[in-house]
Scaffold this motif. Structure first.
Motif, PDB file in Angstrom:
ATOM      1  N   GLN A   8       0.829  -1.204   0.000  1.00 30.98           N
ATOM      2  CA  GLN A   8       0.000   0.000   0.000  1.00 30.98           C
ATOM      3  C   GLN A   8       0.867   1.259   0.000  1.00 30.98           C
ATOM      4  O   GLN A   8       0.598   2.206  -0.743  1.00 30.98           O
ATOM      5  N   ALA A  52       2.688   6.255  -7.087  1.00 31.56           N
ATOM      6  CA  ALA A  52       1.541   6.782  -7.828  1.00 31.56           C
ATOM      7  C   ALA A  52       1.404   8.280  -7.620  1.00 31.56           C
ATOM      8  O   ALA A  52       0.792   8.974  -8.426  1.00 31.56           O
ATOM      9  N   ALA A  82       2.573   1.757  -3.375  1.00 30.68           N
ATOM     10  CA  ALA A  82       1.622   2.252  -4.374  1.00 30.68           C
ATOM     11  C   ALA A  82       1.430   3.752  -4.202  1.00 30.68           C
ATOM     12  O   ALA A  82       1.396   4.515  -5.187  1.00 30.68           O
TER      13      ALA A  82
END
Length: 48
Positions: free
Chosen positions: A40, A47, A43
């Protein structure tokens, strides 16, 4: 002793198996949660 008796695990073997499952869960569940949190965070890092 018959062949059917040798196929039945005794109480000690069942207890040992239960302790092994508990030990793996004790370590594996927090480890799996940590890997999930890591994915998590990665990401979020890449991102955004």
């Amino acid at each position: 002793m018959t062949s059917a008796d040798s196929q039945q695990p005794d109480a000690g073997a069942r207890r040992h198996t239960g302790l092994m499952v508990l030990a793996w869960a004790w370590v594996g569940l927090p480890f799996a949660y940590g890997v999930y949190e890591l994915v998590q965070k990665l990401a979020q890092l890449f991102a955004g």
